[in-house]
Design a protein around this motif. Structure first.
Motif, PDB file in Angstrom:
ATOM      1  N   LEU A   1       0.846  -1.191   0.000  1.00  0.00           N
ATOM      2  CA  LEU A   1       0.000   0.000   0.000  1.00  0.00           C
ATOM      3  C   LEU A   1       0.884   1.244   0.000  1.00  0.00           C
ATOM      4  O   LEU A   1       1.471   1.583   1.025  1.00  0.00           O
ATOM      5  N   VAL A   2       0.981   1.896  -1.157  1.00  0.00           N
ATOM      6  CA  VAL A   2       1.793   3.109  -1.276  1.00  0.00           C
ATOM      7  C   VAL A   2       0.915   4.300  -1.651  1.00  0.00           C
ATOM      8  O   VAL A   2       0.801   5.275  -0.908  1.00  0.00           O
ATOM      9  N   SER A   3       0.258   4.209  -2.799  1.00  0.00           N
ATOM     10  CA  SER A   3      -0.573   5.320  -3.260  1.00  0.00           C
ATOM     11  C   SER A   3      -2.043   5.154  -2.856  1.00  0.00           C
ATOM     12  O   SER A   3      -2.757   6.138  -2.670  1.00  0.00           O
ATOM     13  N   GLU A   4      -2.510   3.907  -2.718  1.00  0.00           N
ATOM     14  CA  GLU A   4      -3.917   3.693  -2.372  1.00  0.00           C
ATOM     15  C   GLU A   4      -4.183   4.028  -0.911  1.00  0.00           C
ATOM     16  O   GLU A   4      -3.285   3.963  -0.068  1.00  0.00           O
ATOM     17  N   ASP A   5      -5.425   4.372  -0.618  1.00  0.00           N
ATOM     18  CA  ASP A   5      -5.815   4.650   0.761  1.00  0.00           C
ATOM     19  C   ASP A   5      -6.063   3.364   1.538  1.00  0.00           C
ATOM     20  O   ASP A   5      -5.802   3.294   2.733  1.00  0.00           O
ATOM     21  N   TRP A   6      -6.628   2.356   0.856  1.00  0.00           N
ATOM     22  CA  TRP A   6      -6.957   1.121   1.556  1.00  0.00           C
ATOM     23  C   TRP A   6      -7.124  -0.025   0.572  1.00  0.00           C
ATOM     24  O   TRP A   6      -7.241   0.171  -0.635  1.00  0.00           O
ATOM     25  N   LEU A   7      -7.124  -1.232   1.118  1.00  0.00           N
ATOM     26  CA  LEU A   7      -7.263  -2.447   0.323  1.00  0.00           C
ATOM     27  C   LEU A   7      -7.915  -3.503   1.208  1.00  0.00           C
ATOM     28  O   LEU A   7      -7.651  -3.561   2.409  1.00  0.00           O
ATOM     29  N   ILE A   8      -8.771  -4.346   0.618  1.00  0.00           N
ATOM     30  CA  ILE A   8      -9.373  -5.433   1.384  1.00  0.00           C
ATOM     31  C   ILE A   8      -9.174  -6.746   0.650  1.00  0.00           C
ATOM     32  O   ILE A   8      -9.275  -6.812  -0.578  1.00  0.00           O
ATOM     33  N   LYS A   9      -8.839  -7.794   1.417  1.00  0.00           N
ATOM     34  CA  LYS A   9      -8.682  -9.147   0.887  1.00  0.00           C
ATOM     35  C   LYS A   9      -9.572 -10.075   1.704  1.00  0.00           C
ATOM     36  O   LYS A   9      -9.604  -9.998   2.934  1.00  0.00           O
ATOM     37  N   MET A  10     -10.301 -10.951   1.004  1.00  0.00           N
ATOM     38  CA  MET A  10     -11.113 -11.962   1.676  1.00  0.00           C
ATOM     39  C   MET A  10     -10.833 -13.312   1.029  1.00  0.00           C
ATOM     40  O   MET A  10     -10.685 -13.403  -0.185  1.00  0.00           O
TER      41      MET A  10
ATOM     42  N   LEU B   1     -23.309  -6.000   0.581  1.00  0.00           N
ATOM     43  CA  LEU B   1     -22.522  -5.627   1.749  1.00  0.00           C
ATOM     44  C   LEU B   1     -21.143  -5.119   1.350  1.00  0.00           C
ATOM     45  O   LEU B   1     -20.624  -4.179   1.942  1.00  0.00           O
ATOM     46  N   CYS B   2     -20.548  -5.745   0.355  1.00  0.00           N
ATOM     47  CA  CYS B   2     -19.236  -5.284  -0.111  1.00  0.00           C
ATOM     48  C   CYS B   2     -19.333  -3.886  -0.707  1.00  0.00           C
ATOM     49  O   CYS B   2     -18.465  -3.042  -0.495  1.00  0.00           O
ATOM     50  N   LEU B   3     -20.412  -3.633  -1.455  1.00  0.00           N
ATOM     51  CA  LEU B   3     -20.610  -2.302  -2.028  1.00  0.00           C
ATOM     52  C   LEU B   3     -20.813  -1.273  -0.920  1.00  0.00           C
ATOM     53  O   LEU B   3     -20.278  -0.164  -0.981  1.00  0.00           O
ATOM     54  N   GLU B   4     -21.596  -1.646   0.092  1.00  0.00           N
ATOM     55  CA  GLU B   4     -21.821  -0.746   1.218  1.00  0.00           C
ATOM     56  C   GLU B   4     -20.503  -0.466   1.945  1.00  0.00           C
ATOM     57  O   GLU B   4     -20.225   0.662   2.342  1.00  0.00           O
ATOM     58  N   PHE B   5     -19.700  -1.502   2.097  1.00  0.00           N
ATOM     59  CA  PHE B   5     -18.385  -1.351   2.728  1.00  0.00           C
ATOM     60  C   PHE B   5     -17.556  -0.323   1.963  1.00  0.00           C
ATOM     61  O   PHE B   5     -16.982   0.595   2.539  1.00  0.00           O
ATOM     62  N   CYS B   6     -17.499  -0.479   0.632  1.00  0.00           N
ATOM     63  CA  CYS B   6     -16.702   0.438  -0.193  1.00  0.00           C
ATOM     64  C   CYS B   6     -17.218   1.864  -0.100  1.00  0.00           C
ATOM     65  O   CYS B   6     -16.437   2.821  -0.036  1.00  0.00           O
ATOM     66  N   GLU B   7     -18.520   2.036  -0.088  1.00  0.00           N
ATOM     67  CA  GLU B   7     -19.099   3.371   0.007  1.00  0.00           C
ATOM     68  C   GLU B   7     -18.759   4.011   1.352  1.00  0.00           C
ATOM     69  O   GLU B   7     -18.450   5.200   1.430  1.00  0.00           O
ATOM     70  N   ASN B   8     -18.826   3.209   2.416  1.00  0.00           N
ATOM     71  CA  ASN B   8     -18.473   3.733   3.737  1.00  0.00           C
ATOM     72  C   ASN B   8     -17.023   4.193   3.780  1.00  0.00           C
ATOM     73  O   ASN B   8     -16.692   5.210   4.385  1.00  0.00           O
ATOM     74  N   MET B   9     -16.158   3.440   3.106  1.00  0.00           N
ATOM     75  CA  MET B   9     -14.749   3.814   3.085  1.00  0.00           C
ATOM     76  C   MET B   9     -14.536   5.103   2.290  1.00  0.00           C
ATOM     77  O   MET B   9     -13.710   5.931   2.629  1.00  0.00           O
ATOM     78  N   LYS B  10     -15.297   5.282   1.221  1.00  0.00           N
ATOM     79  CA  LYS B  10     -15.135   6.470   0.384  1.00  0.00           C
ATOM     80  C   LYS B  10     -15.570   7.743   1.101  1.00  0.00           C
ATOM     81  O   LYS B  10     -14.943   8.785   0.977  1.00  0.00           O
ATOM     82  N   VAL B  11     -16.670   7.650   1.851  1.00  0.00           N
ATOM     83  CA  VAL B  11     -17.213   8.857   2.465  1.00  0.00           C
ATOM     84  C   VAL B  11     -16.564   9.160   3.814  1.00  0.00           C
ATOM     85  O   VAL B  11     -16.707  10.256   4.327  1.00  0.00           O
ATOM     86  N   SER B  12     -15.872   8.204   4.361  1.00  0.00           N
ATOM     87  CA  SER B  12     -15.258   8.428   5.671  1.00  0.00           C
ATOM     88  C   SER B  12     -13.892   9.076   5.500  1.00  0.00           C
ATOM     89  O   SER B  12     -12.983   8.511   4.901  1.00  0.00           O
ATOM     90  N   GLU B  13     -13.742  10.275   6.023  1.00  0.00           N
ATOM     91  CA  GLU B  13     -12.460  10.966   5.921  1.00  0.00           C
ATOM     92  C   GLU B  13     -11.391  10.262   6.759  1.00  0.00           C
ATOM     93  O   GLU B  13     -10.228  10.224   6.402  1.00  0.00           O
ATOM     94  N   ILE B  14     -11.799   9.729   7.882  1.00  0.00           N
ATOM     95  CA  ILE B  14     -10.887   8.981   8.729  1.00  0.00           C
ATOM     96  C   ILE B  14     -11.366   7.538   8.760  1.00  0.00           C
ATOM     97  O   ILE B  14     -12.474   7.260   9.184  1.00  0.00           O
ATOM     98  N   LYS B  15     -10.523   6.625   8.284  1.00  0.00           N
ATOM     99  CA  LYS B  15     -10.892   5.213   8.265  1.00  0.00           C
ATOM    100  C   LYS B  15     -10.751   4.658   9.677  1.00  0.00           C
ATOM    101  O   LYS B  15      -9.685   4.180  10.069  1.00  0.00           O
ATOM    102  N   SER B  16     -11.797   4.710  10.452  1.00  0.00           N
ATOM    103  CA  SER B  16     -11.701   4.301  11.850  1.00  0.00           C
ATOM    104  C   SER B  16     -11.761   2.778  11.955  1.00  0.00           C
ATOM    105  O   SER B  16     -12.490   2.115  11.213  1.00  0.00           O
ATOM    106  N   PRO B  17     -11.021   2.197  12.896  1.00  0.00           N
ATOM    107  CA  PRO B  17     -11.095   0.746  13.104  1.00  0.00           C
ATOM    108  C   PRO B  17     -12.507   0.269  13.417  1.00  0.00           C
ATOM    109  O   PRO B  17     -12.914  -0.808  12.970  1.00  0.00           O
ATOM    110  N   ASP B  18     -13.271   1.055  14.194  1.00  0.00           N
ATOM    111  CA  ASP B  18     -14.629   0.641  14.539  1.00  0.00           C
ATOM    112  C   ASP B  18     -15.506   0.514  13.305  1.00  0.00           C
ATOM    113  O   ASP B  18     -16.294  -0.435  13.167  1.00  0.00           O
ATOM    114  N   LEU B  19     -15.404   1.482  12.392  1.00  0.00           N
ATOM    115  CA  LEU B  19     -16.185   1.436  11.165  1.00  0.00           C
ATOM    116  C   LEU B  19     -15.821   0.203  10.349  1.00  0.00           C
ATOM    117  O   LEU B  19     -16.686  -0.530   9.864  1.00  0.00           O
ATOM    118  N   VAL B  20     -14.532  -0.046  10.209  1.00  0.00           N
ATOM    119  CA  VAL B  20     -14.064  -1.198   9.435  1.00  0.00           C
ATOM    120  C   VAL B  20     -14.544  -2.501  10.065  1.00  0.00           C
ATOM    121  O   VAL B  20     -15.077  -3.384   9.376  1.00  0.00           O
TER     122      VAL B  20
END
Length: 212
Positions: free
Chosen positions: A125-134, A147-166
């Motif tokens: 992870l260098v240029s990207e903000d985040w990545l998910i592997k399942m 749910l995956c789409l909702e997850f991605c949308e939450n990550m996009k709108v959240s300025e701070i990627k909080s552990p609780d949200l994730v």
């Protein structure tokens, strides 16, 4: 086959898993509280699913090769050795493996190895903000697209990627998978790996005095 999800960001990594070990011949659980990931060094982890005997060999290999808790190891080299081990048992067992953590440059990285693939997938992870592997990937054929789409949308709108949200998002996906696959239970193990904040001081401990 169990279920593991790993979220990587610049500031932290979240890893989750279920806790079920399954007798695949009879399709019955044999253990319900088996965590599928393990801390190997201070900032590097191993996650596995698959045949338990092969998993034990993989754990043993990592413990042997990565025996200094405070040292950074080249995960690509370890991943290559794991792949060789898996190839030697390809006719008798299946496994899915992820080596991940923060490297010496304080970047999140992950290497995934699968019995049914000839290559090792690597991502730093260098240029990207985040990545998910399942994985295993075959479980993702379940209807979790929304749910995956909702997850991605939450990550996009959240300025701070909080552990609780994730963790809340990953828990929703986890529970849906568990409802639809007999090899996954509702037990939800998780851990947050934080990026080292005093990184300059950390580099000094490995490379001597550095200048700003």
């Amino acid at each position: 086959m169990s279920f593991v999800s790993i979220f990587l960001s610049k500031d932290f990594i979240a890893v989750t898993s279920d806790g079920q070990l399954t007798d695949l011949e009879n399709l019955v659980p044999v253990k319900n509280n088996f965590r599928k990931f393990e801390q190997i060094t201070k900032y590097q982890y191993l996650a596995v699913t698959g045949d338990i005997l092969l998993l034990e060999k993989i754990y043993s290999l990592c413990k042997k090769k990565m025996n200094n808790f405070y040292q950074f190891y080249e995960l690509k080299i370890i991943a290559t050795e794991i792949k060789e081990l898996m190839n030697n048992h390809s006719n008798e067992a299946v496994a899915h493996v992820a080596l991940f953590g923060f490297n010496q440059m304080n970047n999140a990285e992950i290497f995934t190895i699968h019995s049914n693939s000839s290559c090792i997938e690597a991502h730093i992870l260098v240029s990207e903000d985040w990545l998910i592997k399942m994985f295993p990937s075959d479980l993702l054929k379940l209807n979790i697209d929304n749910l995956c789409l909702e997850f991605c949308e939450n990550m996009k709108v959240s300025e701070i990627k909080s552990p609780d949200l994730v963790l809340n998002c990953l828990k929703d996906i986890h529970h849906l998978v568990a409802k639809n696959d007999i090899s996954v239970n509702q037990e939800f193990f998780y851990e947050i790996i934080s990026r080292k904040k005093d990184f300059k001081e950390h580099l000094k401990s490995f490379f001597g005095k550095i200048t700003s």
